[in-house]
Design an enzyme around this catalytic site. Structure first.
Site, PDB file in Angstrom:
ATOM      1  N   ASP A  12     -38.370  75.276 -40.643  1.00 33.77           N
ATOM      2  CA  ASP A  12     -39.329  74.402 -41.151  1.00 33.77           C
ATOM      3  C   ASP A  12     -39.852  73.671 -39.833  1.00 33.77           C
ATOM      4  O   ASP A  12     -39.379  73.617 -38.693  1.00 33.77           O
ATOM      5  CB  ASP A  12     -38.562  73.432 -42.238  1.00 33.77           C
ATOM      6  N   SER A  13     -40.856  72.854 -40.197  1.00 30.78           N
ATOM      7  CA  SER A  13     -41.404  72.004 -39.315  1.00 30.78           C
ATOM      8  C   SER A  13     -40.534  70.791 -38.736  1.00 30.78           C
ATOM      9  O   SER A  13     -40.541  70.315 -37.758  1.00 30.78           O
ATOM     10  CB  SER A  13     -42.804  71.580 -39.603  1.00 30.78           C
ATOM     11  N   CYS A  75     -41.122  75.979 -44.731  1.00 29.99           N
ATOM     12  CA  CYS A  75     -42.388  75.185 -44.634  1.00 29.99           C
ATOM     13  C   CYS A  75     -43.671  75.847 -45.355  1.00 29.99           C
ATOM     14  O   CYS A  75     -44.074  76.793 -45.052  1.00 29.99           O
ATOM     15  CB  CYS A  75     -42.717  74.807 -42.962  1.00 29.99           C
ATOM     16  N   GLU A 154     -39.746  60.734 -45.774  1.00 27.63           N
ATOM     17  CA  GLU A 154     -38.980  60.639 -44.750  1.00 27.63           C
ATOM     18  C   GLU A 154     -38.381  59.131 -44.396  1.00 27.63           C
ATOM     19  O   GLU A 154     -37.309  58.974 -43.828  1.00 27.63           O
ATOM     20  CB  GLU A 154     -39.718  60.924 -43.430  1.00 27.63           C
ATOM     21  N   CYS A 186     -44.939  71.136 -50.760  1.00 26.60           N
ATOM     22  CA  CYS A 186     -44.855  70.849 -49.370  1.00 26.60           C
ATOM     23  C   CYS A 186     -43.345  70.554 -49.577  1.00 26.60           C
ATOM     24  O   CYS A 186     -42.799  69.871 -50.814  1.00 26.60           O
ATOM     25  CB  CYS A 186     -45.585  69.354 -49.332  1.00 26.60           C
ATOM     26  N   HIS A 188     -41.703  68.231 -48.682  1.00 25.96           N
ATOM     27  CA  HIS A 188     -41.212  66.803 -48.992  1.00 25.96           C
ATOM     28  C   HIS A 188     -41.320  66.276 -50.247  1.00 25.96           C
ATOM     29  O   HIS A 188     -40.506  65.316 -51.080  1.00 25.96           O
ATOM     30  CB  HIS A 188     -41.863  65.587 -48.136  1.00 25.96           C
TER      31      HIS A 188
HETATM   32  N1  DGL Z   1     -42.909  70.803 -43.846  1.00 22.63           N
HETATM   33  C1  DGL Z   1     -44.127  70.761 -44.278  1.00 22.63           C
HETATM   34  C2  DGL Z   1     -44.749  71.385 -45.436  1.00 22.63           C
HETATM   35  O1  DGL Z   1     -44.099  72.013 -46.241  1.00 22.63           O
HETATM   36  C3  DGL Z   1     -44.491  69.250 -44.422  1.00 22.63           C
HETATM   37  C4  DGL Z   1     -44.350  68.559 -42.930  1.00 22.63           C
HETATM   38  C5  DGL Z   1     -45.125  68.758 -41.914  1.00 22.63           C
HETATM   39  O2  DGL Z   1     -46.486  68.280 -42.027  1.00 22.63           O
HETATM   40  O3  DGL Z   1     -44.766  69.250 -41.062  1.00 22.63           O
HETATM   41  O4  DGL Z   1     -46.005  71.711 -45.512  1.00 22.63           O
END
Ligand code: DGL
Length: 267
Positions: A12-13, A75, A154, A186, A188
């Protein structure tokens, strides 16, 4: 050829993909998992498709240096832009989160009206919109980027006046569209489910792609004969490209328990 005891790689990012990690661990407790959070380059959600694809390839390269039998792109933004390239370039099966989420939404809507929320980059890519209408051509899709939901999750700022006001500002137009399913597109957003649910109302089902992705992981491993053997003692590894301590602190909120042994990896 991988063996059944090899790990499932997940990247993931940053920290958000731990929602997917958690769902996979719950569903497949005997599988070893290796997680990579690209914390040096997060966020992906505001970046171009070209940049996100480059980062996703770099993440895959790091994860696949270890013994991995399947790669999960947790992600949404990376799944939206890089899934096809990753599938072309890599020798292991690659799963993303968009298709499973879209499939579940199509199953659940009774009136063929579905909302999708995600990062700016995910919504701009139209990956969810295309996946949904690819599965159900008559479906109406209402998409909206909700970038402030990521820092709220977060920060752990998931209830009270401020997140509720932000949720209303983003979601009022989707509520007016009268969809009966809303894809949380997403990593989050599952942490904000209570507030998103209260703004949208009980008649709108919230679609969490983490759980449905875990079931696709299970079916894929069954299909290729690579489920871990019964009684396998799994291991869990957490890698990051920057700031292991910050990852451990925020990640504990996403997983619901402390994380130790977060390892920094070069990128
Ligand atoms: N993990 C990213 C997503 O699911 C969200 C966080 C980011 O912008 O990197 O799109």
């Amino acid at each position: 050829m991988s063996d059944t005891k090899a790990a499932i790689g997940i990247f993931d990012s940053g920290v958000g993909g731990l929602t997917v990690f958690r769902a996979i661990r719950q569903r497949l407790p005997e599988e070893s998992l290796i997680y990579l959070g690209d914390t040096a380059r997060v966020p992906y959600g505001s970046k171009s498709g070209a940049a996100v694809t480059r980062y996703a390839l770099a993440c895959a390269e790091i994860v696949l240096k270890q013994d991995v039998k399947l790669l999960v792109v947790a992600c949404n933004t990376a799944s939206a832009h890089a899934l096809d390239v990753l599938r072309d370039e890599l020798d292991v099966p690659v799963l993303g989160v968009i298709e499973p989420g879209a499939r579940l939404a199509v199953e659940r809507t009774r009136i063929e009206r579905v909302g999708v929320i995600g990062t700016v980059s995910t919504i701009r890519s139209a990956a969810y919109q295309d996946a949904l209408t690819g599965l159900a051509p008559n479906l109406r899709v209402f998409a909206k980027a909700c970038p402030l939901f990521v820092p709220l999750a977060e920060e752990g700022w998931t209830e009270g006046f401020v997140p509720e006001a932000i949720a209303r500002a983003y979601l009022d137009e989707l509520k007016e569209a009268e969809a009966d399913a809303l894809v949380l597109g997403c990593t989050h957003y599952p942490l904000l489910k209570p507030i998103i649910g209260s703004v949208m109302g009980p008649e709108v089902e919230l679609i969490d792609s983490a759980e449905t992705t875990a079931s696709v992981v299970e079916a894929t491993l069954e299909g290729i004969g690579l489920r871990a053997p019964p009684g396998n003692l799994p291991s869990f590894r957490y890698n990051v490209t920057d700031s292991p301590e910050a990852f451990a602190e925020v990640g504990a909120r996403f997983l619901g328990h402390p994380i130790d042994d977060v390892e920094w990896v070069d990128f």
